[in-house]
Enzyme design. Structure first.
Site, PDB file in Angstrom:
ATOM      1  N   ARG A 111       0.827  -1.205   0.000  1.00 58.80           N
ATOM      2  CA  ARG A 111       0.000   0.000   0.000  1.00 58.80           C
ATOM      3  C   ARG A 111       0.866   1.263   0.000  1.00 58.80           C
ATOM      4  NH1 ARG A 111      -5.672   1.322   0.844  1.00 58.80           N
ATOM      5  NH2 ARG A 111      -6.041  -0.896   0.624  1.00 58.80           N
ATOM      6  N   GLU A 158      -9.794   6.129   6.948  1.00 59.78           N
ATOM      7  CA  GLU A 158      -8.359   6.360   6.819  1.00 59.78           C
ATOM      8  C   GLU A 158      -7.963   7.604   6.034  1.00 59.78           C
ATOM      9  OE1 GLU A 158      -6.310   2.046   6.704  1.00 59.78           O
ATOM     10  OE2 GLU A 158      -7.844   2.348   5.180  1.00 59.78           O
TER      11      GLU A 158
END
Length: 773
Positions: free
Chosen positions: A320, A723
Site C-alpha cells: 500500500r 483512513e
C-alpha cells in the site's frame, strides 16, 4: 442496485444520527470486556515477556513463579496442544518464543492466578536461561546486512533510467518517517470461557474475529466450529487489533483450556506498548527527474520498512505504501521498491492508513523539494502534475484514475481557506525575521479503497424481521468507536423505511456471521453495509407480494414508508405485514453476502486494479514555530473530504476530525524510542506524547464535499472515510517545512524528519541556516 420497490425520499440514510453508544460512552455505561461481570472461578492472566532483545533461550524455570500466592497455571510453548503459530498471512510466527528471542517484550508464556496483581507478580518471577546476542535496531543497518523478513517488492512502470537520463534535473532526497503506537484507550484484552466438548467462547477486543477464531482453534489443536468469538465494542483499534489481538486471545484460551476455568487476560499500558506492534517506521529515499517547469518525468523510490522480528502484515503494508507513492500525481516512469527489514524490535502491524501515509508523505516531500529547489509555487507544481488529460490518467500499477476530483477539492479548499491573502500575510511576517516563524501549506490526497488482498473484499450480514415489526441485525464488522454499527443500522432502516430504534444492533459473533474479513482498510461500511442491504432487500422483496395480495394491487404499487406499507391511500403497519408474511410461511430471515466487484491484483508484477474506487480530499494548514526551541503549533486547519453521498454526516465529520488529529500526532509529537539494549522507553503517556485537546488547531474548519455521490455502485453511493483524512495531516508537516524554509535562503529544501518534535524542528532550522551561511 434496486434501492427501493418504489422510489421514496430517503428517511434515514444521509442523516446525522448519533452514534448508537454515544450516551453510554459519555455516561461511562458502555460495557467493554473488562466491565463484564466475572464468571465464578474466573482467573486473571499476565504475559511472560522476554527480558532481552536478542538471544537464545535454553530454559525457563517456573518454580519461583509457581510458588507465588494465587498462581493456578503457567503455560509456555511446551504446553500448546496444537500449533505454536499465529501468523496472519505466512507462517512461522509463534505465539510463545521457543528458542529464539527476537525482541525485548516478546511473549514467552503466560500466568493465570486468582487476581491480576498476583499474575503480574508471578510473570516477573520467571527465571530464564538465555545466551544474549547483540540486537539489530536500525533499519538501514538491517538493510546493509541483508536482513529481511520478506523478499523485496518492486513496482516498475516505464523506463525509469531513460526518463531520469533525459530529465532537465534530477533531485535526490531522503526522509526518516517515524512509527506510531495505536494508544487505544482500551488496551488489548480477551476473556476466554471454556465449555463442554472442547468448546471455547472468547470475548476479544479484536478487529478480526474470524482470525482470532481460527488461531485459537489452531493453537488448541481443534476446529474453528468449536470456537465462538464475540465482540460488542472495542475502546479503539486503529489497526492495532487486526492481527495483534490474536496473541492475547490465544494465550487466554490456552490457559482456560488447561485450567478448565474462565480466564481474562488484559495488558497494562506498558506491556501493551512493549509486546504489540505499531505503525511501520520507514526510511524513504528517492531520485526524481523533472523538467525545468517542475513536471515529473520519472521517479526511483526505495522504502526501508521496519518489519520487526516477523512479517505479520508488513508485506501488504509495503504494497500500500508503494501504491500510494504517486498520491495525486502522474509519474510516467516509476520504480518503487520496498524492503521489509528485520530488526530486534516488536513486529510492526496494521495502523490506520496501512502504509498509505508513508507513501503519501514521501510523495509530498518530493513535490515540496521540487518546488523549493526550482523556486516555484508548490501548489503550481502540484497542479502541473495532477492526474488528468494533460498528464496521464493511469497509475504506475495500471489502474485508471476515474471520476477524478483532485482539481475540484484543491481549488475549493484554496478558496475557502483564503490562501492568497494568508500566504501574503505570512510571507510578510517572516520577512521581518522574527523568532516565531509561520508556515502555510496545502496538499491533496487520492486514496484507494479496498483490501490489497482481493479475497478479503467480502462481507456477510444476518437480518431477521420479527412478527412485531422489529429487526435484528448482525454483520461481520466490528465497532471500535467509529460508528460502523449505526451506519449499517441506518442502511437496514432505510430499506424497510423504519425508525432507527426499530433496528436492534447486536455484537459481532462468529457463530452468526462466519468467515468475516477484518474491519480495516476503511471498508467497514462499504462491505458490511452492502451485505446488510442485500439481506434486508431480499426480505422486503419477499414481503412485497404479501402486501400486494392483501391490497389486491400489483407488487410495483407497494411502497414502504414511515413504518408502514402503502398501496395508494391505503396502508398497514409494517408489523402487521410482518405477521401476515409469517402466517403465509414467508421467510423473514436472510444471510446477505457482498463481494466487491471489478478488483483484481497480481502480487508479482504489482499490476491490476487493487482499488474499487478512489476518495479525494485536500487540506490547508497554518503553523508557527519557535526558532530558538523548536516548539511548534498548528494554528489553523481547513479540510475538505470527499465522502460520496455520506451515510451519516455527523459520524463522518467525527471521523475526519479524529483522523486528522491522529495524523498530526504521528507527524509532530508521537516519538518511539528504543535504547541501545532494545528496550522501548516510550511505554506510557508520561514518555509517549499523543495529541491532547490543546493540540487541536484553534481554528478547525472541516467540511464534506457536497453533491458528489460515488460513481461506483457502493451502498447508497457513499464513500469510505476512516483512513483517508489521516493523510491530510501531512499538510501540517509541510507547513512546518515551510516555516523552517523561511529561515534559509531560497532554493533550499528543509531536512525535517517525522515526527517533527521540537528537537527535529530545531535540528532542521539549524541545518538550513548552516547551509545558507
Amino acid at each position: 442496485m434496486n434501492e427501493h420497490v418504489k422510489s421514496v425520499q430517503r428517511a434515514i440514510v444521509g442523516k446525522g444520527i448519533a452514534h448508537d453508544s454515544a450516551i453510554k460512552h459519555v455516561a461511562g455505561e458502555a460495557v467493554y470486556i473488562d466491565d463484564m461481570p466475572d464468571l465464578p472461578g474466573t482467573l486473571h492472566a499476565a504475559l511472560i515477556l522476554s527480558p532481552v532483545a536478542a538471544g537464545t533461550l535454553s530454559g525457563i524455570d517456573t518454580a519461583r513463579a509457581a510458588a507465588t500466592d494465587g498462581v493456578v497455571a503457567i503455560v509456555t510453548a511446551a504446553d500448546i496442544p496444537g500449533h505454536n503459530d499465529i501468523a496472519p498471512i505466512l507462517s512461522g510466527e509463534p505465539l510463545f518464543a521457543e528458542r529464539d528471542l527476537d525482541y525485548l517484550g516478546m511473549p514467552v508464556g503466560a500466568v493465570a492466578a486468582t487476581s491480576y496483581e498476583q499474575a503480574v507478580r508471578a510473570a516477573h518471577a520467571i527465571d530464564f536461561d538465555i545466551a544474549e546476542n547483540e540486537p539489530v535496531l536500525d533499519v538501514e543497518e538491517a538493510h546493509r546486512r541483508g536482513d529481511y523478513v520478506l523478499d523485496p517488492q518492486e513496482l516498475i512502470s516505464g523506463d525509469v533510467d531513460a526518463a531520469l537520463q533525459e530529465a532537465d534535473l534530477i533531485l535526490e532526497g531522503r526522509l526518516q518517517i517515524g512509527g506510531q503506537d495505536h494508544f487505544y484507550l482500551e488496551t488489548q484484552i480477551a476473556y476466554a470461557v471454556p465449555g463442554e466438548d472442547g468448546d471455547m467462547t472468547v470475548h476479544s477486543s479484536t478487529q478480526h474475529p474470524t482470525e482470532v477464531q481460527h488461531h485459537v482453534a489452531h493453537v488448541l489443536g481443534g476446529y474453528a466450529n468449536a470456537v465462538d468469538v464475540q465482540v460488542r465494542r472495542m475502546g479503539g483499534g486503529f489497526g492495532g487489533k487486526e492481527s495483534q489481538a490474536t496473541i492475547i486471545a490465544c494465550a487466554a484460551a490456552l490457559l482456560a483450556r488447561k485450567t478448565g476455568r474462565p480466564v481474562k487476560l488484559r495488558l497494562k499500558r506498558s506491556a501493551d506498548m512493549a509486546a504489540t506492534g505499531k505503525r511501520h517506521d520507514m526510511v524513504s529515499r528517492w531520485r526524481v527527474g523533472v523538467t525545468k517547469n517542475g513536471r515529473i518525468v520519472g521517479a526511483d523510490v526505495e522504502y526501508l520498512a521496519r518489519a520487526g522480528n516477523t512479517a505479520d502484515l508488513t508485506g501488504p503494508v509495503i504494497t500500500r505504501a508503494i501504491t500510494h507513492t504517486d498520491n495525486a500525481y502522474h509519474i510516467p516512469a516509476a520504480r518503487f521498491v520496498g524492503h521489509a527489514c528485520k530488526t530486534n524490535t516488536v513486529s510492526n502491524t496494521a495502523f490506520r492508513g496501512f502504509g498509505g501515509p508513508q507513501g503519501v508523505v514521501t510523495s509530498e516531500a518530493m513535490i515540496d523539494q521540487i518546488a523549493r529547489e526550482l523556486q516555484l509555487d508548490p501548489n503550481h507544481v502540484r497542479a502541473l502534475n495532477y492526474y488528468g488529460p494533460d498528464t496521464g490518467e493511469t497509475t504506475p500499477y495500471d489502474q485508471p484514475v476515474e471520476h477524478n476530483r483532485l482539481v475540484e477539492v484543491t481549488e475549493a479548499i484554496l478558496h475557502s481557506a483564503q490562501w492568497q491573502q494568508r500566504r501574503a500575510e505570512i510571507d510578510e511576517h517572516n520577512k521581518a525575521g522574527p523568532v516565531i516563524r509561520r508556515g502555510l501549506a496545502m496538499m491533496p490526497v487520492k486514496f484507494g479503497i479496498s483490501f490489497n488482498l482481493p479475497s478479503l473484499n467480502q462481507a456477510g450480514a444476518l437480518v431477521h424481521v420479527y412478527q412485531d415489526g422489529s429487526v435484528h441485525l448482525n454483520h461481520g464488522g466490528t465497532e471500535m468507536g467509529q460508528g460502523l454499527f449505526v451506519k449499517v443500522a441506518q442502511v437496514v432502516a432505510e430499506v424497510f423505511q423504519l425508525d432507527i430504534d426499530r433496528i436492534k444492533i447486536t455484537a459481532t459473533h462468529t457463530g452468526k456471521v462466519p468467515n468475516t474479513s477484518p474491519t480495516a482498510a476503511s471498508t467497514g461500511s462499504d462491505l458490511n453495509g452492502m451485505a446488510a442491504f442485500k439481506a434486508a432487500t431480499a426480505i422486503r422483496d419477499r414481503m412485497t407480494p404479501i402486501a400486494a395480495q392483501h391490497f389486491e394491487v400489483p407488487p410495483e404499487d407497494i411502497v414502504f414508508r414511515e413504518n408502514r406499507v402503502h398501496a395508494g391511500n391505503r396502508s398497514i403497519a409494517f408489523a402487521e405485514l410482518a405477521k401476515m408474511s409469517w402466517a403465509a410461511r414467508v421467510s423473514l430471515s436472510e444471510a446477505g453476502h457482498y463481494a466487491t466487484p471489478k478488483i483484481h491484483w497480481d502480487g508479482k508484477s504489482m499490476k491490476g486494479r487493487p482499488f474499487f474506487y478512489f476518495t479525494y480530499g485536500a487540506a490547508v494548514a497554518e503553523v508557527a514555530i519557535d526558532t530558538l526551541t523548536g516548539e511548534n503549533r498548528c494554528l489553523r486547519a481547513d479540510i475538505l473530504q470527499d465522502c460520496g453521498a455520506s451515510l451519516n454526516p455527523a459520524v463522518d465529520l467525527g471521523q475526519i476530525e479524529g483522523a486528522f488529529v491522529q495524523g498530526m500526532g504521528w507527524l509532530t509529537c508521537e516519538e518511539l524510542w528504543w535504547d541501545k539494549s532494545g528496550r522501548l522507553r516510550t511505554v506510557g503517556p508520561s514518555t509517549y506524547k499523543i495529541p491532547g485537546s490543546r493540540d487541536v488547531p484553534p481554528a478547525f474548519n472541516v467540511s464534506i464535499l457536497d453533491g458528489a455521490p460515488n460513481a461506483e455502485e457502493t451502498v447508497f453511493r457513499s464513500k469510505a472515510v476512516g483512513e483517508p483524512p489521516l493523510m491530510l495531516a501531512v499538510s501540517v508537516w509541510l507547513a512546518l517545512r515551510d516555516a523552517v524554509a523561511s529561515c534559509g535562503k531560497p532554493g533550499l529544501s528543509p531536512n525535517l524528519r517525522t515526527p517533527a518534535t521540537p528537537e527535529a524542528v530545531l535540528d532542521a532550522v539549524d541545518d538550513i541556516r548552516a547551509r545558507s551561511a
